[in-house]
Structures are given as C-alpha cells and as structure tokens.
Write a protein that holds these residues in place. Structure first.
Motif, PDB file in Angstrom:
ATOM      1  N   ASP A   1      -8.134  -3.924  -1.730  1.00  0.00           N
ATOM      2  CA  ASP A   1      -7.972  -4.601  -0.437  1.00  0.00           C
ATOM      3  C   ASP A   1      -9.092  -4.157   0.507  1.00  0.00           C
TER       4      ASP A   1
ATOM      5  N   ASN B   1      -6.740   0.488   3.125  1.00  0.00           N
ATOM      6  CA  ASN B   1      -5.616   1.335   3.558  1.00  0.00           C
ATOM      7  C   ASN B   1      -5.192   2.352   2.496  1.00  0.00           C
TER       8      ASN B   1
ATOM      9  N   ASP C   1      -3.789  -1.664  -5.886  1.00  0.00           N
ATOM     10  CA  ASP C   1      -3.223  -2.107  -4.608  1.00  0.00           C
ATOM     11  C   ASP C   1      -3.898  -3.412  -4.189  1.00  0.00           C
TER      12      ASP C   1
ATOM     13  N   THR D   1       0.829  -1.207   0.000  1.00  0.00           N
ATOM     14  CA  THR D   1       0.000   0.000   0.000  1.00  0.00           C
ATOM     15  C   THR D   1       0.863   1.257   0.000  1.00  0.00           C
TER      16      THR D   1
HETATM   17 MG    MG Z   1      -1.951  -3.002   2.038  1.00  0.00          MG
END
Ligand code: MG
Ligand code: ADP
Length: 256
Positions: free
Chosen positions: A40, A44, A125, A17
């Motif tokens: 994800d 994040n 990500d 991330t």
């Molecule tokens: Mg991450």
C-alpha cells in the motif's frame, strides 16, 4: 517453503494493516519466519513496524519496477522479529508503470521466488482498492484473509471482493482461496454487530475465523510508537486476540 497470504478488502479503514502487522508479530512470536510485504503506497505497515518510510534505501516500488531484488530491499526492523518489504508513496507510480509490462499481474510473484525458502509465512498488506497492485498480491498468494467490521454495508462490499478472488482463481492463480473472514473492531454491546456477525456465519460458515478481534484502543495507539499492538502492549485484549489469531492461522494452514 513459505505460505503466502494477502490481507485484502477494497474498503479503507477496515483493519487490514492492523491485522497484517499484528499477525506478523504473532506468528513471529510462535517462532515462525515471517516476511511482511507492504503493498500500500500509504506505507502504514512499514511505519507500524518501526521503519521510517521516507528513509528507505530501497522499497517495493523498485522491486516491482526497477528489478531491485527482494533480498536487497527487505529490512529487519529493530523492534520486531519479522522482515519487512517497505513501501512509500512512490509505489502509487508502479500502478501506471506496470501497465505496459508483460505478465504485469505476476511481477510480485516473480520477485518473491528467490526468498520463498527463507520464510514460513509471507503476509501481504493490500491497498484499499481492487487495483493492479492488489492483483499482484492475489496472484502471488495461496490464500486471502479478509478483515471486516460487522456493519450494515459490510456484506455488500464483500461480494465484489469475493468475485474478484473467483476471477483471479479462474484466470490467473489456481492456488488462490479465501482462507477466512476475520471479524475486527468488534463491539458485542452493539446489537447490529451481533446480527451481522450471525449473518456472516450463516453465509460463510467455517470460513469465518473463530477468533474475534475486539475494538481496543491499545491496537490503535501502537502504530504511533512504530510497534504492532502485540509488541506494544501484549496483555491488552486486542493483542491477546491477535495472538490467538496467530494460533488459529497456524491450524488453518496445517489443514490446507
Ligand atoms: Mg492499510
Ligand atoms: P486499513 O489498513 O484497512 O485501512 P487499519 O488497520 O489502518 O485499516 O485500521 C484503520 C484504523 O482503525 C486505524 O486507525 C487503526 O489503528 C484502527 N483500528 C484497527 N483495528 C482496531 C481495533 N481492533 N480496535 C481499535 N482500533 C482499531
């Protein structure tokens, strides 16, 4: 047309991330049009770009499961110069709901088609697993960026990821390749890290990015301000390394 890259490694806490968010900011600073996709459920990358993941009208979950368009779901955070397709914990449900869907590995790819001309780079990500979500990322991408810490077990975990990438390449996405391995959280004073770094270069040669991202506390502090390190403290060593990484990525993409 955008080049699409996954930031992937099935291990958690290896700097995916941090790399995705800071590369997005670094490419944006180079006047590139960038979309950062948070794939994800931890969200994040969403929070780290300054978006409250609990207060999103639409997220990637609805894009994958409910047919909301990416155009409607993407957001431009106030503090950064790139767009974000946000995620929150709802996304974990998509893993189950997509199982019965036809061409379930290609849902993200289909959703991306309508915005592909709006960007120079799309960065994805990935979650810390070789799951259906990650497969959707890999099936959408031209290449994979693999961040890794130079630790004893790093090479072992790498073979699973590289095998998955090979299988996706063979069966689902002929365009997919490993763009490079990025050494992150590097501490040159630790002999073992130097040794693993040397091994990486022996094994993977030119696939190892020249830039090395140092361990730097400013990069770790930035997310709590909802900012990429590159924006939070541009002069810090960590930010400077990610800025260089943006330039190296531009060069690699030109050579693709
Ligand atoms: Mg991450
Ligand atoms: P992942 O997405 O792979 O789970 P993260 O990017 O969230 O990994 O990084 C894990 C933790 O390490 C986070 O707390 C992050 O702030 C911190 N971190 C990442 N890169 C660095 C770095 N270069 N220096 C210091 N801390 C880092």
């Amino acid at each position: 047309m955008a080049k699409i890259f996954c930031v992937a490694n099935q291990k958690g806490g290896v700097g995916k991330t941090t790399t995705a968010v800071n590369l997005a900011a670094s490419l944006a600073a180079l006047d590139q049009r960038v979309l950062l996709i948070d794939l994800d459920p931890q969200g994040n990358a969403t929070m780290g770009s300054g978006i409250d993941k609990a207060a999103c009208e639409h997220t990637i979950y609805e894009v994958l499961v409910d047919g909301v368009t990416l155009r409607d779901a993407r957001k431009r955070p106030e503090a950064v110069d790139y767009d974000v397709l946000p995620a929150n914990r709802e996304l974990a449900g998509a893993e189950v709901e997509l199982v019965g869907v036809e061409n379930r590995e290609h849902v993200l790819r289909g959703a991306l088609a309508e915005v592909i001309e709006d960007y120079d780079f799309v960065l994805i990500d990935c979650p810390p697993a070789l799951s259906l979500l990650t497969l959707n990322g890999l099936c959408s991408a031209d290449g994979v960026i693999i961040p890794m810490q130079c630790e004893y077990f790093a090479l072992e975990g790498l073979s699973d990821l590289v095998n998955t990438i090979k299988q996706v390449h063979a069966n689902l996405n002929r365009d997919l390749k490993v763009i490079g391995l990025l050494r992150v959280m590097f501490d040159p004073r630790i002999t073992l890290q130097q040794q693993v770094s040397d091994q990486l270069k022996e094994h993977f040669g030119g696939k190892v990015f020249d830039v090395v991202i140092p361990r730097n506390v400013r990069l770790a502090e930035a997310p709590s301000y909802g900012l990429p390190g590159v924006v939070f403290d541009k002069s810090s060593r960590g930010a400077q390394a990610y800025i260089q990484f943006g330039t190296e990525m531009m060069e690699r993409v030109r050579a693709l």
